[in-house]
Design a protein around this motif. Structure first.
Motif, PDB file in Angstrom:
ATOM      1  N   UNK A 229       0.921  -1.151   0.068  1.00  0.00           N
ATOM      2  CA  UNK A 229       0.124   0.009  -0.027  1.00  0.00           C
ATOM      3  C   UNK A 229       0.812   1.461   0.081  1.00  0.00           C
ATOM      4  N   UNK A 230       2.121   1.128   0.065  1.00  0.00           N
ATOM      5  CA  UNK A 230       2.997   2.360   0.072  1.00  0.00           C
ATOM      6  C   UNK A 230       3.738   2.568   1.268  1.00  0.00           C
ATOM      7  N   UNK A 231       4.066   3.667   1.580  1.00  0.00           N
ATOM      8  CA  UNK A 231       4.897   4.086   2.561  1.00  0.00           C
ATOM      9  C   UNK A 231       4.321   3.880   3.958  1.00  0.00           C
ATOM     10  N   UNK A 232       4.732   3.325   5.006  1.00  0.00           N
ATOM     11  CA  UNK A 232       4.045   3.185   6.206  1.00  0.00           C
ATOM     12  C   UNK A 232       4.314   4.095   7.330  1.00  0.00           C
ATOM     13  N   UNK A 233       3.378   5.348   7.167  1.00  0.00           N
ATOM     14  CA  UNK A 233       3.617   6.399   7.876  1.00  0.00           C
ATOM     15  C   UNK A 233       3.463   6.232   9.364  1.00  0.00           C
ATOM     16  N   UNK A 234       2.663   5.189   9.603  1.00  0.00           N
ATOM     17  CA  UNK A 234       2.447   4.802  11.194  1.00  0.00           C
ATOM     18  C   UNK A 234       3.651   4.480  11.731  1.00  0.00           C
ATOM     19  N   UNK A 235       4.677   4.270  11.448  1.00  0.00           N
ATOM     20  CA  UNK A 235       6.012   3.971  11.849  1.00  0.00           C
ATOM     21  C   UNK A 235       6.850   5.236  12.241  1.00  0.00           C
ATOM     22  N   UNK A 236       6.228   6.352  11.808  1.00  0.00           N
ATOM     23  CA  UNK A 236       6.924   7.918  12.133  1.00  0.00           C
ATOM     24  C   UNK A 236       6.823   7.876  13.790  1.00  0.00           C
ATOM     25  N   UNK A 237       5.877   7.428  14.514  1.00  0.00           N
ATOM     26  CA  UNK A 237       5.856   7.705  15.901  1.00  0.00           C
ATOM     27  C   UNK A 237       6.682   6.967  16.778  1.00  0.00           C
ATOM     28  N   UNK A 238       7.205   5.561  16.061  1.00  0.00           N
ATOM     29  CA  UNK A 238       8.394   5.010  16.752  1.00  0.00           C
ATOM     30  C   UNK A 238       9.734   5.358  16.313  1.00  0.00           C
ATOM     31  N   UNK A 239       9.768   5.775  15.041  1.00  0.00           N
ATOM     32  CA  UNK A 239      11.129   6.062  14.619  1.00  0.00           C
ATOM     33  C   UNK A 239      11.736   7.760  15.235  1.00  0.00           C
ATOM     34  N   UNK A 240      10.658   8.527  15.329  1.00  0.00           N
ATOM     35  CA  UNK A 240      10.886   9.821  15.945  1.00  0.00           C
ATOM     36  C   UNK A 240      11.829  10.677  15.400  1.00  0.00           C
ATOM     37  N   UNK A 241      11.595  10.972  14.129  1.00  0.00           N
ATOM     38  CA  UNK A 241      12.534  11.732  13.439  1.00  0.00           C
ATOM     39  C   UNK A 241      12.006  13.221  13.684  1.00  0.00           C
ATOM     40  N   UNK A 242      12.908  14.368  13.088  1.00  0.00           N
ATOM     41  CA  UNK A 242      12.503  15.612  13.296  1.00  0.00           C
ATOM     42  C   UNK A 242      11.778  16.034  12.102  1.00  0.00           C
ATOM     43  N   UNK A 243      11.802  15.346  10.927  1.00  0.00           N
ATOM     44  CA  UNK A 243      10.921  15.575   9.711  1.00  0.00           C
ATOM     45  C   UNK A 243      11.005  14.379   8.790  1.00  0.00           C
ATOM     46  N   UNK A 244      10.041  14.311   7.947  1.00  0.00           N
ATOM     47  CA  UNK A 244      10.007  13.384   7.096  1.00  0.00           C
ATOM     48  C   UNK A 244       9.875  13.896   5.441  1.00  0.00           C
ATOM     49  N   UNK A 245      10.354  13.566   4.583  1.00  0.00           N
ATOM     50  CA  UNK A 245      10.242  13.671   3.189  1.00  0.00           C
ATOM     51  C   UNK A 245       9.297  12.714   2.377  1.00  0.00           C
ATOM     52  N   UNK A 246       8.272  13.121   2.089  1.00  0.00           N
ATOM     53  CA  UNK A 246       7.410  12.531   1.248  1.00  0.00           C
ATOM     54  C   UNK A 246       6.845  12.730  -0.173  1.00  0.00           C
TER      55      UNK A 246
END
Length: 467
Positions: A229-246
């Motif tokens: 289904x594409x990029x799994x943005x739900x993983x952002x909370x666990x990864x904790x980056x300062x920003x994301x490029x999409x």
């Protein structure tokens, strides 16, 4: 002060300091940072105490301690009681992928490289008329050094166009004009580093030239997981980056839009974590099937930086792009660009503004959309007839397609393309080296690239190399 030298206690690693007295701390910080970045100081290396290094360099101990503290805050060094100051453990930079093949028409006989529109279709006559009108109406001050945000005429025209065509909340005061996406990303990377952001999450598939811009600013680039289904943005909370490029409207290169649920998850992450989403809307105008996918920025203009360019809709040689920024960042990014606009020509900006407000841009995009859709349909039909084992995906929008190949055939197809002087790229070219992805054989084909007279020959050559 005179030149100062110090051995850092590691074989072959000397530190050279030659700065004015007002720049001691900065000079020392820069010198140490470059020693770490360049690999002369390996991860885990213990540095001299602030007292001993200060004696060696003949400077105050507080200066060394402050420089160490700056680099600890930036993530280059670590400091623990009892173990001293050491070089931080940092991920080893991934090997750079081979450079993109040259895009000149002379490098290949049949050009299906992704990333470029049909340059022969550039609306020269309409552009020239817009340029004449723009130049005739331009005030004298437009010929001087410009506002770093860009010409107000273009920012106003963009605000109107992006609101109605892409669903972007775009006040002219929030727009900064740049010379293409990479330039805008470079400015944002500088601002993020100054705000002590250390990591920017990226797609598992994407463009290494963009990753390299971020990495050059000292940012780490963890890849987000990717599934059917594409990029799994739900993983952002666990990864904790300062920003994301999409690339939410049309993931590059895989081609699917970010689903509504995952769009909402990305925005929720940004709100809860004070994070920032960098939205690359590189070909959002070219959707052929279903309703247009609006920009993610419309969900939260204060958490999303919307980035677009004229590179796919008109031509990359114009070097015109734009960022629609949160109110808190607009002036900061403009300051990062400089006190005056050294990058974007005022006359080209005024011409694009006239092209937008006159309706010529909309007419051109509508015509291009029909032409590229016909090519897409011809590509799908030709492959269905000549290569039924090949699956075509990512074709609801954009100027390229992903051709899924039988297992183990990607390299043989690329070798056949080289013999045919056919310009295509393997999917592996776009895979992040740190991504945990299953093996996948595919090629990426830019069906928007050839001029009309060369399209049939390029399509025939492609069919010849398919398994």
């Amino acid at each position: 002060m005179p030149e100062s030298w110090a051995n850092l206690g590691v074989d072959g690693v000397d530190l050279h300091l030659d700065v004015g007295s007002s720049g001691l701390r900065k000079g020392l910080t820069d010198a140490l940072r470059e020693a770490v970045r360049g690999g002369r100081l390996a991860p885990g290396t213990r540095l001299p105490s602030s007292r001993s290094l200060a004696v060696d360099l003949g400077i105050a101990r507080n200066t060394v301690a402050d420089a160490y503290a700056d680099l600890v805050a930036e993530g280059w060094l670590t400091a623990r009681q009892g173990s001293g100051t050491r070089v931080a453990q940092r991920s080893v930079p991934r090997p750079l992928a081979p450079p993109m093949p040259p895009r000149s028409s002379g490098s290949v006989a049949y050009n299906l490289l992704p990333g470029t529109p049909d340059l022969a279709s550039f609306p020269r006559a309409e552009w020239l008329r817009a340029a004449r009108r723009a130049l005739g109406a331009a005030p004298n001050e437009a010929l001087g050094y410009g506002d770093p945000r860009g010409r107000i005429e273009l920012r106003t025209a963009l605000a109107d166009y992006l609101a109605r065509a892409r669903g972007v909340y775009a006040d002219p005061d929030r727009i900064v004009v740049c010379s293409g996406f990479a330039h805008g990303l470079m400015l944002l990377a500088k601002v993020l580093r100054e705000r002590r952001v250390r990591e920017v999450a990226v797609d598992s598939y994407g463009l290494d030239v963009h990753w390299d811009v971020l990495a050059a600013a000292g940012l780490r680039l963890p890849p987000l997981p990717f599934d059917a289904l594409g990029t799994r943005t739900e993983e952002l909370a666990a990864m904790r980056p300062g920003a994301v490029l999409l690339t939410p409207a049309h993931q590059f290169p895989m081609g699917m839009p970010l689903s509504p649920g995952r769009r909402a998850e990305a925005v929720e992450w940004a709100r809860l974590s004070d994070g920032l989403i960098l939205e690359d809307d590189y070909d959002g105008e070219f959707r052929y099937d279903g309703q247009m996918v609006g920009a993610l920025q419309g969900l939260d203009p204060d958490r999303v930086v919307y980035m677009g360019t004229a590179s796919k809709s008109l031509a990359p040689g114009l070097r015109l792009g734009w960022m629609v920024l949160p109110g808190s960042l607009a002036s900061v990014v403009a300051e990062a660009k400089g006190p005056e606009d050294w990058a974007c020509g005022s006359l080209d900006q005024l011409t694009l503004a006239e092209f937008l407000t006159s309706g010529a841009y909309d007419r051109h995009v509508r015509g291009a959309r029909l032409r590229y859709r016909r090519r897409r349909d011809q590509l799908v039909e030709a492959l269905r007839e000549h290569a039924p084992e090949v699956t075509v995906s990512g074709i609801a929008a954009g100027l390229h397609a992903v051709l899924e190949l039988p297992p183990g055939t990607e390299q043989s197809v690329l070798r056949g393309a080289a013999w045919q002087r056919l310009g295509i790229l393997g999917l592996s070219r776009f895979r992040h080296s740190d991504a945990d992805l299953p093996a996948r054989d595919a090629v990426v084909v830019g069906y928007g690239t050839p001029p009309d007279h060369a399209w049939a020959g390029a399509l025939d050559a492609l069919c010849r190399v398919m398994p």
